[in-house]
Design a protein around this motif. Sequence first.
Motif, mmCIF file in Angstrom:
data_model
loop_
_atom_site.group_PDB
_atom_site.id
_atom_site.type_symbol
_atom_site.label_atom_id
_atom_site.label_comp_id
_atom_site.label_asym_id
_atom_site.label_seq_id
_atom_site.Cartn_x
_atom_site.Cartn_y
_atom_site.Cartn_z
ATOM 1 N N GLU A 57 0.856 -1.190 0.000
ATOM 2 C CA GLU A 57 0.000 0.000 0.000
ATOM 3 C C GLU A 57 0.889 1.236 0.000
ATOM 4 O O GLU A 57 1.919 1.273 0.668
ATOM 5 C CB GLU A 57 -0.879 0.013 1.256
ATOM 6 C CG GLU A 57 -1.733 1.262 1.422
ATOM 7 C CD GLU A 57 -2.445 1.293 2.768
ATOM 8 O OE1 GLU A 57 -2.839 2.395 3.195
ATOM 9 O OE2 GLU A 57 -2.585 0.225 3.399
ATOM 10 N N ILE A 58 0.527 2.243 -0.785
ATOM 11 C CA ILE A 58 1.229 3.524 -0.732
ATOM 12 C C ILE A 58 0.239 4.596 -0.299
ATOM 13 O O ILE A 58 -0.936 4.558 -0.659
ATOM 14 C CB ILE A 58 1.882 3.899 -2.077
ATOM 15 C CG1 ILE A 58 0.845 3.979 -3.200
ATOM 16 C CG2 ILE A 58 2.991 2.928 -2.427
ATOM 17 C CD1 ILE A 58 1.432 4.499 -4.507
ATOM 18 N N SER A 59 0.724 5.548 0.502
ATOM 19 C CA SER A 59 -0.145 6.602 1.021
ATOM 20 C C SER A 59 0.712 7.792 1.420
ATOM 21 O O SER A 59 1.954 7.716 1.440
ATOM 22 C CB SER A 59 -0.937 6.102 2.239
ATOM 23 O OG SER A 59 -0.052 5.725 3.287
ATOM 24 N N ASN A 60 0.061 8.893 1.740
ATOM 25 C CA ASN A 60 0.724 10.075 2.283
ATOM 26 C C ASN A 60 0.283 10.276 3.721
ATOM 27 O O ASN A 60 -0.902 10.175 4.031
ATOM 28 C CB ASN A 60 0.401 11.311 1.443
ATOM 29 C CG ASN A 60 1.019 11.231 0.058
ATOM 30 O OD1 ASN A 60 2.092 10.659 -0.124
ATOM 31 N ND2 ASN A 60 0.343 11.794 -0.928
ATOM 32 N N LYS A 61 1.257 10.524 4.592
ATOM 33 C CA LYS A 61 0.990 10.507 6.020
ATOM 34 C C LYS A 61 0.720 11.874 6.639
ATOM 35 O O LYS A 61 0.465 11.980 7.831
ATOM 36 C CB LYS A 61 2.175 9.859 6.753
ATOM 37 C CG LYS A 61 2.299 8.365 6.495
ATOM 38 C CD LYS A 61 1.057 7.630 6.966
ATOM 39 C CE LYS A 61 1.170 6.141 6.756
ATOM 40 N NZ LYS A 61 -0.045 5.414 7.148
ATOM 41 N N SER A 62 0.809 12.940 5.892
ATOM 42 C CA SER A 62 0.542 14.264 6.462
ATOM 43 C C SER A 62 0.169 15.224 5.352
ATOM 44 O O SER A 62 0.265 14.913 4.167
ATOM 45 C CB SER A 62 1.770 14.788 7.213
ATOM 46 O OG SER A 62 2.770 15.206 6.297
ATOM 47 N N GLY B 242 2.875 15.766 2.906
ATOM 48 C CA GLY B 242 3.321 14.644 2.101
ATOM 49 C C GLY B 242 3.735 13.465 2.941
ATOM 50 O O GLY B 242 2.918 12.740 3.480
ATOM 51 N N HIS B 243 5.061 13.303 3.107
ATOM 52 C CA HIS B 243 5.605 12.178 3.863
ATOM 53 C C HIS B 243 5.054 10.863 3.330
ATOM 54 O O HIS B 243 4.228 10.208 3.949
ATOM 55 C CB HIS B 243 5.320 12.327 5.361
ATOM 56 C CG HIS B 243 5.958 13.530 5.980
ATOM 57 N ND1 HIS B 243 5.730 13.923 7.267
ATOM 58 C CD2 HIS B 243 6.838 14.428 5.472
ATOM 59 C CE1 HIS B 243 6.421 15.027 7.533
ATOM 60 N NE2 HIS B 243 7.093 15.341 6.454
ATOM 61 N N GLY B 244 5.530 10.496 2.143
ATOM 62 C CA GLY B 244 5.061 9.280 1.512
ATOM 63 C C GLY B 244 5.394 8.049 2.328
ATOM 64 O O GLY B 244 6.470 7.938 2.931
ATOM 65 N N CYS B 245 4.479 7.096 2.358
ATOM 66 C CA CYS B 245 4.658 5.862 3.116
ATOM 67 C C CYS B 245 4.383 4.668 2.207
ATOM 68 O O CYS B 245 3.320 4.577 1.589
ATOM 69 C CB CYS B 245 3.740 5.817 4.320
ATOM 70 S SG CYS B 245 3.778 4.250 5.253
ATOM 71 N N PHE B 246 5.350 3.756 2.124
ATOM 72 C CA PHE B 246 5.167 2.469 1.457
ATOM 73 C C PHE B 246 5.002 1.425 2.551
ATOM 74 O O PHE B 246 5.823 1.342 3.455
ATOM 75 C CB PHE B 246 6.379 2.135 0.599
ATOM 76 C CG PHE B 246 6.349 0.736 0.024
ATOM 77 C CD1 PHE B 246 5.870 0.507 -1.254
ATOM 78 C CD2 PHE B 246 6.819 -0.347 0.773
ATOM 79 C CE1 PHE B 246 5.841 -0.785 -1.780
ATOM 80 C CE2 PHE B 246 6.785 -1.639 0.248
ATOM 81 C CZ PHE B 246 6.307 -1.850 -1.028
ATOM 82 N N ARG B 247 3.932 0.635 2.478
ATOM 83 C CA ARG B 247 3.692 -0.391 3.484
ATOM 84 C C ARG B 247 3.639 -1.770 2.831
ATOM 85 O O ARG B 247 2.912 -1.982 1.862
ATOM 86 C CB ARG B 247 2.387 -0.133 4.232
ATOM 87 C CG ARG B 247 1.990 -1.272 5.224
ATOM 88 C CD ARG B 247 0.856 -0.841 6.112
ATOM 89 N NE ARG B 247 1.259 0.278 6.956
ATOM 90 C CZ ARG B 247 0.423 0.991 7.695
ATOM 91 N NH1 ARG B 247 -0.875 0.685 7.716
ATOM 92 N NH2 ARG B 247 0.865 1.983 8.430
ATOM 93 N N LEU B 248 4.408 -2.677 3.397
ATOM 94 C CA LEU B 248 4.395 -4.074 2.999
ATOM 95 C C LEU B 248 3.740 -4.871 4.106
ATOM 96 O O LEU B 248 4.131 -4.750 5.269
ATOM 97 C CB LEU B 248 5.829 -4.571 2.757
ATOM 98 C CG LEU B 248 6.027 -6.069 2.525
ATOM 99 C CD1 LEU B 248 5.398 -6.495 1.195
ATOM 100 C CD2 LEU B 248 7.502 -6.423 2.554
ATOM 101 N N ARG B 249 2.719 -5.663 3.758
ATOM 102 C CA ARG B 249 2.005 -6.493 4.740
ATOM 103 C C ARG B 249 2.151 -7.952 4.350
ATOM 104 O O ARG B 249 1.811 -8.344 3.229
ATOM 105 C CB ARG B 249 0.529 -6.113 4.817
ATOM 106 C CG ARG B 249 0.293 -4.690 5.248
ATOM 107 C CD ARG B 249 -1.152 -4.272 5.102
ATOM 108 N NE ARG B 249 -1.993 -4.850 6.150
ATOM 109 C CZ ARG B 249 -3.052 -5.623 5.936
ATOM 110 N NH1 ARG B 249 -3.377 -5.965 4.701
ATOM 111 N NH2 ARG B 249 -3.778 -6.078 6.918
ATOM 112 N N LEU B 250 2.676 -8.743 5.281
ATOM 113 C CA LEU B 250 2.883 -10.167 5.030
ATOM 114 C C LEU B 250 2.143 -10.986 6.086
ATOM 115 O O LEU B 250 2.165 -10.626 7.266
ATOM 116 C CB LEU B 250 4.368 -10.510 5.066
ATOM 117 C CG LEU B 250 5.245 -9.842 4.002
ATOM 118 C CD1 LEU B 250 6.716 -10.112 4.271
ATOM 119 C CD2 LEU B 250 4.863 -10.321 2.604
ATOM 120 N N PRO B 251 1.495 -12.092 5.691
ATOM 121 C CA PRO B 251 0.740 -12.891 6.668
ATOM 122 C C PRO B 251 1.663 -13.682 7.598
ATOM 123 O O PRO B 251 2.825 -13.894 7.297
ATOM 124 C CB PRO B 251 -0.078 -13.832 5.773
ATOM 125 C CG PRO B 251 0.740 -13.967 4.529
ATOM 126 C CD PRO B 251 1.404 -12.636 4.324
#
Length: 226
Positions: free
Chosen positions: A209-214, A217-226
């Motif tokens: 998932e990619i998003s902006n945290k503020s 901007g402050h781009g955030c890449f999130r990796l989620r693993l089970p």
Amino acid sequence: MADDFSLLLASSVHDMKNSLGMLLTSLDELTADIGDLSESQRRQFAILQGEASRIRNDLIYLLGLYRVQTNDLSLNVDEVFVDDFIDQQVAQNALLLDMRNIRLELQCKKGLSGFFDEELIAGVLSNVVVNAARYTCSKIEIRAYKEDGWLCIDVIDDGGGFPEDMIEQSNDVARTLDFKSGSTSLGLHFASRIAAMHVANDGRKGSIEISNKSKNGHGCFRLRLP
């Protein structure tokens, strides 16, 4: 003929990837031997290291996607201690971060572990760090934690953030391919494919998932693993 061409292309990409690896190693050794560098020299070395790393990662992705298409890519899942794993990826990009005067902050509980393919996820994380170094102002944060049964790894920069259209289209790979602008989103495509290959016994699949945290901007890449 098509199969022969695909095999030749994959072989050529593999050779180029290895050559770039040697180039990056030589660059590390060169900067270590030189000693003190001027600001202009640091900037030039940072560009060389960053672009070479980015191209090498793209070649790794191309090889990975070729192996996915030919059903030749299988997972080697094992227990991995996340703090040591992240330290290794950061060390590989230490020159780039140093040359760009980027501070890295790591938040990860000692002994945190997960089950995943270390080599494949290393390629994903390394590429994210290299891209974050291109767009951040002065700092990159890496946060690893467990949330609702998921292992999450966030990479957050303090730059201008992701474009809104990229965030909106990030779940539609075909729409993110923009060869006219040069933004093929190959890294996101590969990261998404690799994450989804990690499947839990209950059917949950990994994701990104990619998003902006503020507001800034402050781009955030999130990796989620089970």
